[in-house]
Write an enzyme that holds these catalytic residues in place. Structure first.
Site, PDB file in Angstrom:
ATOM      1  N   HIS A 302     108.604 132.979  46.941  1.00  0.00           N
ATOM      2  CA  HIS A 302     107.471 132.386  47.655  1.00  0.00           C
ATOM      3  C   HIS A 302     107.494 132.657  49.150  1.00  0.00           C
ATOM      4  O   HIS A 302     107.119 131.791  49.948  1.00  0.00           O
ATOM      5  CB  HIS A 302     107.385 130.888  47.351  1.00  0.00           C
ATOM      6  N   TYR A 422     115.647 116.995  54.467  1.00  0.00           N
ATOM      7  CA  TYR A 422     114.425 117.803  54.654  1.00  0.00           C
ATOM      8  C   TYR A 422     113.424 117.416  53.574  1.00  0.00           C
ATOM      9  O   TYR A 422     113.742 117.414  52.387  1.00  0.00           O
ATOM     10  CB  TYR A 422     114.782 119.281  54.543  1.00  0.00           C
ATOM     11  N   THR A 435     104.050 124.842  55.977  1.00  0.00           N
ATOM     12  CA  THR A 435     104.626 123.501  55.867  1.00  0.00           C
ATOM     13  C   THR A 435     105.247 123.090  57.199  1.00  0.00           C
ATOM     14  O   THR A 435     105.576 123.927  58.029  1.00  0.00           O
ATOM     15  CB  THR A 435     105.728 123.431  54.784  1.00  0.00           C
TER      16      THR A 435
END
Length: 609
Positions: A302, A422, A435
């Site tokens: 990704h 995270y 993000t």
């Protein structure tokens, strides 16, 4: 989508204040004082100059000031992408048991994926929205036909936007065939089943006739990137191999027809995340994996897209595959019987790579090294049904924040300390948004832990601390989604400082980036992400640090699902057990007012909170 706003840059002073707040739970009193001095120095000297450069980059960028840095972070990664970078989705079974045979299921998912691609290409695809706001759709343009190409120092990503074929691998043998006819119409599902069945039979017969085991070429994609880059160059010295590689690289996606037959979600999760590395091509953006018993899922490289984008694809694909079969039950009733005679379908082509002895040696080396990594990566699955998303909404608690507090309590119980956490927060409301990082170990979470570990605290004390922590977490998530986080801004400034160091002899990286606080903040002992819906039974990824946990979770109305990874078996099992306990006790606290007594699991000395 070009009219969407661009990713903003928060005021430097605001980011630095939030940074100090973020790292406070990770530092001793003396360390915190030193960090505050370095932050003040940065704000006075290097910071404003670097921030001006970042603003200039924002004005000059056609997409996002972050995009170049983001691409470099992924493409300059030099370790294996398998486990370390590629996450996985496990799909729910088809609701009709008869449709879960391998060929039937694979053909359904291929047909549904082609339908999804057609809807993208014809622009009949409904745009993504969150709370009424439009989201950037750019990531869908690189979801299919994309492959990561190994190169020294920095890989590159290639996308074939007009691709018409898919690749299939069975028993480490690669094939390809078009999924559209000459008029551009997608093939009927019966044709797809015939091609897939041919591939299964051909691969099996080839393996049976072979005098020696066939080399698993895809194992090379599990190797460290520079090693794979060298093997890739050697492999492409053969012109035919170069032609075959082009077909594999430009395929819309890869279908992996596995011999595995997982019997539970834990086995399925391991197979989808890494298995033994065989029968894969981890550089392919989308791998549809279908096991012999019909268990199926997705493994994704990704670099160019995030989980939210793949989730939309997975849910639409799953829904269409089920609806398509229901609309045409005759299309599945007699399929999945292995044929004894197998005439070659004219559109199936085999990629018969020439494997030299040097390449075989590289494959053997990659296999040995990846077996070590895969064996060390432990997976544990928690399917929790006592309390769920609807329960938390009923009691006016953010389900995601509640889970993040449960993670903090679990980690503290297990390790006797706290660590940087995270959580991925989507920023697709901005053009080419990706993000932002939400740091879950907020100061209110520390207060929550203090209250929960205080034997004298009452249920009311604990409920109040939990609610305050959840509210603080939810507020920080909103800030992150609005582009007002800490990590990405500082990451941009840090990269500009590194560029400055290369251009200007004698330039020193600002002390803020060499401080213990910055290193600890980025050392994510818990890497977490909430990504799921009705189509998924699991969502997982590997730990991002050697002693860390990978925590993928799905929150549903009637259950919660957790995919836990760690490189120590005992820690993985204990984390699952303690997480279940934390969820149970926190739920009982909310429901019945029973206080939590958060003792450590192993009796080790607690860190001072």
């Amino acid at each position: 989508m070009r009219d969407l706003p661009r990713l903003p840059i928060p005021p430097l002073k605001t980011t630095l204040a939030r940074y100090v707040e973020t790292v406070t739970p990770l530092l001793s009193k003396d360390e915190l004082e030193e960090t505050k001095k370095r932050v003040a120095k940065f704000l006075q000297y290097d910071g404003p100059m670097l921030d001006l450069q970042l603003m200039q980059l924002q004005r000059q960028s056609k997409t996002s000031w972050l995009e170049g840095f983001w691409d470099s972070m992924y493409l300059e990664w030099r370790d294996s992408v398998a486990i370390h970078m590629n996450p996985c989705f496990a799909l729910q079974d088809d609701p009709t048991p008869e449709r879960n045979g391998q060929v039937t299921r694979a053909a359904s998912l291929v047909s549904a994926t082609v339908w999804f691609i057609d809807s993208l290409r014809s622009q009949t695809f409904a745009p993504d929205r969150e709370r009424g706001e439009r989201l950037c759709m750019h990531q869908y343009s690189v979801l299919f036909g994309s492959t990561r190409i190994p190169q020294f120092a920095r890989d590159r990503l290639v996308t074939q936007h007009n691709s018409r074929h898919i690749a299939v691998v069975s028993r480490d043998q690669y094939y390809w065939f078009n999924v559209y006819d000459e008029d551009g119409k997608p093939f009927e599902i019966e044709e797809l089943e015939r091609y897939l069945r041919f591939i299964l039979n051909d691969a099996r017969q080839t393996e049976e006739k072979s005098d020696s085991p066939l080399p698993p070429l895809g194992m090379l994609t599990t190797a460290p990137r520079d090693s794979w880059a060298q093997s890739y160059q050697n492999l492409l010295k053969d012109p035919r191999n170069r032609e075959y590689m082009d077909k594999l690289t430009s395929a819309l996606f890869l279908v992996c027809l596995d011999e595995h037959m997982p019997s539970n979600l834990e086995e399925t999760g391991k197979i989808l995340l890494h298995a033994d590395g065989r029968n894969r091509w981890f550089d392919k953006s989308i791998q549809l994996i279908v096991c012999k018993n019909g268990k199926a899922g997705i493994n994704m490289e990704h670099t160019a897209f995030d989980g939210h984008t793949t989730l939309r694809f997975a849910e639409d694909m799953f829904n269409y595959s089920v609806r398509m079969r229901c609309d045409s039950p005759s299309s599945w009733s007699a399929f999945d019987q292995t044929e004894t005679t197998n005439p070659t379908p004219p559109l199936v082509n085999k990629l018969n790579f020439t494997i030299t002895q040097d390449i075989r040696s590289d494959i053997d080396k990659a296999t040995v090294e990846f077996n070590k990594l895969a064996s060390a990566c432990n997976t544990s699955i928690l399917h929790f049904v006592t309390y769920s998303k609807s329960f938390l909404v009923k009691y006016k608690l953010s389900p995601d924040a509640f889970i993040q507090m449960a993670f903090q309590l679990t980690y503290y119980r297990l390790m006797g300390t706290v660590g940087s956490t995270y959580e991925s927060a989507m920023t697709k409301k901005y053009y080419h948004g990706r993000t932002e990082c939400m740091r879950s170990l907020v100061n209110e979470a520390m207060t929550f832990l203090k209250v929960f570990t205080d034997p004298s605290s009452t249920a009311l004390d604990q409920i109040q601390a939990l609610r305050v922590a959840c509210t603080a977490h939810a507020n920080k998530v909103r800030l992150a989604k609005n582009g007002d986080g800490v990590d990405r801004h500082l990451y941009g400034l840090f990269n500009l400082a590194k560029q400055q160091q290369k251009r200007l002899p004698g330039y020193r990286i600002p002390e803020i980036f060499e401080d213990v606080a910055y290193a600890r903040m980025r050392y994510d002992v818990m890497s977490t992400s909430n990504c799921g819906g009705y189509a998924l039974s699991s969502f997982g990824f590997g730990p991002v640090v050697p002693d860390g946990f990978g925590l993928g979770y799905i929150l549903k109305d009637k259950c919660m699902h957790f995919h836990i990874t760690n490189y120590e078996k005992e820690k993985t099992v204990r984390f699952q057990a303690l997480l279940e306990r934390s969820l149970m006790e926190m739920g009982e606290l909310i429901k019945s007012g029973i206080p939590v007594r958060a003792t450590l699991n192993d009796g080790s000395k607690k860190a001072k909170l």
